[in-house]
Design an enzyme around this catalytic site. Sequence first.
Site, mmCIF file in Angstrom:
data_model
loop_
_atom_site.group_PDB
_atom_site.id
_atom_site.type_symbol
_atom_site.label_atom_id
_atom_site.label_comp_id
_atom_site.label_asym_id
_atom_site.label_seq_id
_atom_site.Cartn_x
_atom_site.Cartn_y
_atom_site.Cartn_z
ATOM 1 N N LYS A 166 -1.033 2.433 22.770
ATOM 2 C CA LYS A 166 -0.480 3.790 22.959
ATOM 3 C C LYS A 166 -0.118 4.440 21.625
ATOM 4 O O LYS A 166 0.272 5.614 21.587
ATOM 5 C CB LYS A 166 0.750 3.731 23.866
ATOM 6 C CG LYS A 166 0.365 3.407 25.310
ATOM 7 C CD LYS A 166 1.552 3.557 26.238
ATOM 8 C CE LYS A 166 1.114 3.195 27.659
ATOM 9 N NZ LYS A 166 2.148 2.459 28.383
ATOM 10 N N GLN A 167 -0.220 3.665 20.546
ATOM 11 C CA GLN A 167 0.049 4.267 19.228
ATOM 12 C C GLN A 167 -1.036 5.306 18.938
ATOM 13 O O GLN A 167 -2.168 5.162 19.394
ATOM 14 C CB GLN A 167 0.099 3.189 18.127
ATOM 15 C CG GLN A 167 -1.196 2.485 17.809
ATOM 16 C CD GLN A 167 -1.451 1.252 18.689
ATOM 17 O OE1 GLN A 167 -1.148 1.251 19.872
ATOM 18 N NE2 GLN A 167 -2.047 0.217 18.097
ATOM 19 N N TYR B 202 0.839 -1.209 0.000
ATOM 20 C CA TYR B 202 0.000 0.000 0.000
ATOM 21 C C TYR B 202 0.874 1.259 0.000
ATOM 22 O O TYR B 202 0.724 2.128 -0.859
ATOM 23 C CB TYR B 202 -0.907 -0.035 1.228
ATOM 24 C CG TYR B 202 -1.907 1.095 1.311
ATOM 25 C CD1 TYR B 202 -2.929 1.220 0.377
ATOM 26 C CD2 TYR B 202 -1.843 2.031 2.339
ATOM 27 C CE1 TYR B 202 -3.865 2.249 0.466
ATOM 28 C CE2 TYR B 202 -2.770 3.053 2.442
ATOM 29 C CZ TYR B 202 -3.779 3.159 1.510
ATOM 30 O OH TYR B 202 -4.695 4.177 1.601
ATOM 31 N N GLY C 136 -1.701 -4.206 20.251
ATOM 32 C CA GLY C 136 -0.492 -3.753 20.947
ATOM 33 C C GLY C 136 -0.864 -3.199 22.311
ATOM 34 O O GLY C 136 -1.837 -3.638 22.940
ATOM 35 N N VAL D 155 -9.658 0.735 12.483
ATOM 36 C CA VAL D 155 -9.922 0.796 13.915
ATOM 37 C C VAL D 155 -11.278 1.438 14.245
ATOM 38 O O VAL D 155 -12.005 0.933 15.112
ATOM 39 C CB VAL D 155 -8.750 1.481 14.662
ATOM 40 C CG1 VAL D 155 -8.649 2.956 14.336
ATOM 41 C CG2 VAL D 155 -8.875 1.273 16.151
ATOM 42 N N ASN E 16 -6.234 9.315 8.464
ATOM 43 C CA ASN E 16 -7.352 8.421 8.843
ATOM 44 C C ASN E 16 -8.702 9.143 8.847
ATOM 45 O O ASN E 16 -8.866 10.142 9.552
ATOM 46 C CB ASN E 16 -7.106 7.834 10.231
ATOM 47 C CG ASN E 16 -5.830 7.009 10.271
ATOM 48 O OD1 ASN E 16 -4.751 7.522 9.981
ATOM 49 N ND2 ASN E 16 -5.946 5.746 10.596
ATOM 50 N N ASN F 42 -14.051 -0.984 13.250
ATOM 51 C CA ASN F 42 -14.010 -2.137 14.167
ATOM 52 C C ASN F 42 -14.640 -1.780 15.521
ATOM 53 O O ASN F 42 -15.538 -2.483 16.000
ATOM 54 C CB ASN F 42 -12.558 -2.571 14.421
ATOM 55 C CG ASN F 42 -12.104 -3.633 13.431
ATOM 56 O OD1 ASN F 42 -12.777 -3.899 12.440
ATOM 57 N ND2 ASN F 42 -10.955 -4.234 13.690
ATOM 58 N N ARG G 233 0.896 9.354 14.447
ATOM 59 C CA ARG G 233 0.574 10.035 13.189
ATOM 60 C C ARG G 233 -0.313 11.233 13.480
ATOM 61 O O ARG G 233 -1.325 11.119 14.176
ATOM 62 C CB ARG G 233 -0.151 9.078 12.255
ATOM 63 C CG ARG G 233 -0.123 9.566 10.846
ATOM 64 C CD ARG G 233 -0.854 8.665 9.935
ATOM 65 N NE ARG G 233 -0.161 7.436 9.637
ATOM 66 C CZ ARG G 233 -0.790 6.299 9.367
ATOM 67 N NH1 ARG G 233 -2.097 6.246 9.419
ATOM 68 N NH2 ARG G 233 -0.113 5.224 9.070
ATOM 69 N N GLU H 124 4.122 1.797 -0.601
ATOM 70 C CA GLU H 124 4.975 2.026 -1.775
ATOM 71 C C GLU H 124 4.121 2.205 -3.029
ATOM 72 O O GLU H 124 4.513 2.905 -3.959
ATOM 73 C CB GLU H 124 5.973 0.872 -1.968
ATOM 74 C CG GLU H 124 6.973 0.713 -0.829
ATOM 75 C CD GLU H 124 8.023 1.830 -0.750
ATOM 76 O OE1 GLU H 124 7.835 2.901 -1.355
ATOM 77 O OE2 GLU H 124 9.034 1.626 -0.055
#
Length: 430
Positions: free
Chosen positions: A319-320, A256, A316, A298, A285, A301, A386, A258
């Site tokens: 915290k991202q 995606y 994970g 996300v 997003n 979902n 991000r 590249e």
Amino acid sequence: MGTEMIYRGHDSQTPSHAYTPKPPKPWLSSVSRAARYLVREQRLIFVLVGIAVASLLFIIVPKTTATSYISTIHTATAEDPYRIPSRTLQPYHGSSFGSAIMNPTGKIPLGLKRKGLRIVVTGGAGFVGSHLVDRLIARGDSVIVVDNFFTGRKENLIHHFGNPRFELIRHDVVEPILLEVDQIYHLACPASPVHYKFNPHKTNVVGTLNMLGLAKRVGARFLLTSTSEVYGDPLQHPQVETYWGNVNPIGVRSCYDEGKRTAETLTMDYHRGANVEVRIARIFNTYGPRMCIDDGRVVSNFVAQALRKEPLTVYGDGKQTRSFQYVSDLVEGLIRLMEGEHVGPFNLGNPGEFTMLELAHVVQETIEPNARIVFRANTQDDPHKRKPDISKAKELLGWEPTIPLRKGLPLMVSDFRTRIFGDHKGRLRG
Ligand code: NAD
Ligand code: UDP
Ligand code: UDP
């Protein structure tokens, strides 16, 4: 004998009283008579004042009309994403094909109705594309959607079926296509991790090449919907357009990331090499009604999980971070970019930054306070943070998002509820 054959007609044609044309009227005297007429009774002053007033109206009025239209339409979509404003005037700044009455400054003489453009939206049956189509149809343009329904749905466009200004073509953009249009919004590409692992690279490379070839042939303006993924797992925060990114070229997401980077390269190649008018948007997003329910992103979902009373799956440690933009804000940005004078790339996103745990809490507050949170293993190469720097879009497009997450999330809930449970159950649970 020979002499009698001599033509003598000219003798008989000679009139007895030769015609003498009247001497030409002295032109100077008629001009000066007209000039005297003009200056008498201050007629000249009235003429000049009339011209000045008309010029002022020509310069000022179309500008204010256009500006007020943009804000009208934006307010409407901010309040209700499905409310389509009835006014159809929109400033034109566009290209060439079939648009003879337009001028490059976007001003249309008073009394002349703006002529609709013919616009292709590839991927128009998808989430973002279908909202864009709504806006273009509402302002009076003719729209051709090109979509292979890989992730898109006819239901997203069903309200335009039967409209003579709307066409839907089932077509894969990796194959060439011949169309005659003024503008091309190129969105076709599976955009969620679940789907994009199939063939986004080919779609992004060959599909973008074909759409650029089309733009070149007909002189259309071309807009590429690129992505914040071109920044990869960014080492610079927030991300500015001048940042070149940190992408793993052989990772699971690279098909995606590249693919979009190559699409940007092709777009600039056609701009520099073939003089195609291009625009590049780097979309962050985005969420809203008509998102694919089970596409693994996300927001979709969490919303679907909360409505189904399932646990929210945080990948994970949660915290991202991501920055979430409501779809009507994005559509406004895309249209401003297409109609404006700047190539880009432009970040189009909402700078409001949330960790995935914070997002889960907003979903709990909005939909289901009792929703449990469960942790799952994270995916490979997941970007840690991000957030867009949108200074460039603010300055050059006069654009910024207006709908914060807590206001936007409730706007997609009823659409998801209806699609998950159907109308009847949706209302009962409502
Ligand atoms: P989506 O999956 O809902 O829409 C994509 C559309 O493209 C679908 O209708 C699909 O059927 C169609 N499509 C896919 N491959 C095709 C092909 N080969 N030929 C013709 N049609 C094809 O995704 P979306 O969220 O609406 O994204 C639209 C665009 O915006 C994509 O280019 C995506 O990369 C970009 N983008 C979206 C986001 C986001 O958060 N939604 C973020 C960054 C970039
Ligand atoms: N193309 C297309 N529709 C058009 C014009 C071109 O699908 O109206 C495709 C064409 O088939 C080619 C690609 O776009 O695969 C690039 O076209 P271009 O003319 O730029 O390149 P060339 O055909 O010369 O390689
Ligand atoms: N994510 C999550 N739970 C999910 C789906 C995704 O915690 O059910 C995380 C994912 O790991 C990523 C973030 O949410 O860190 C955004 O993922 P998404 O696929 O929506 O967008 P992208 O990674 O392309 O920005």
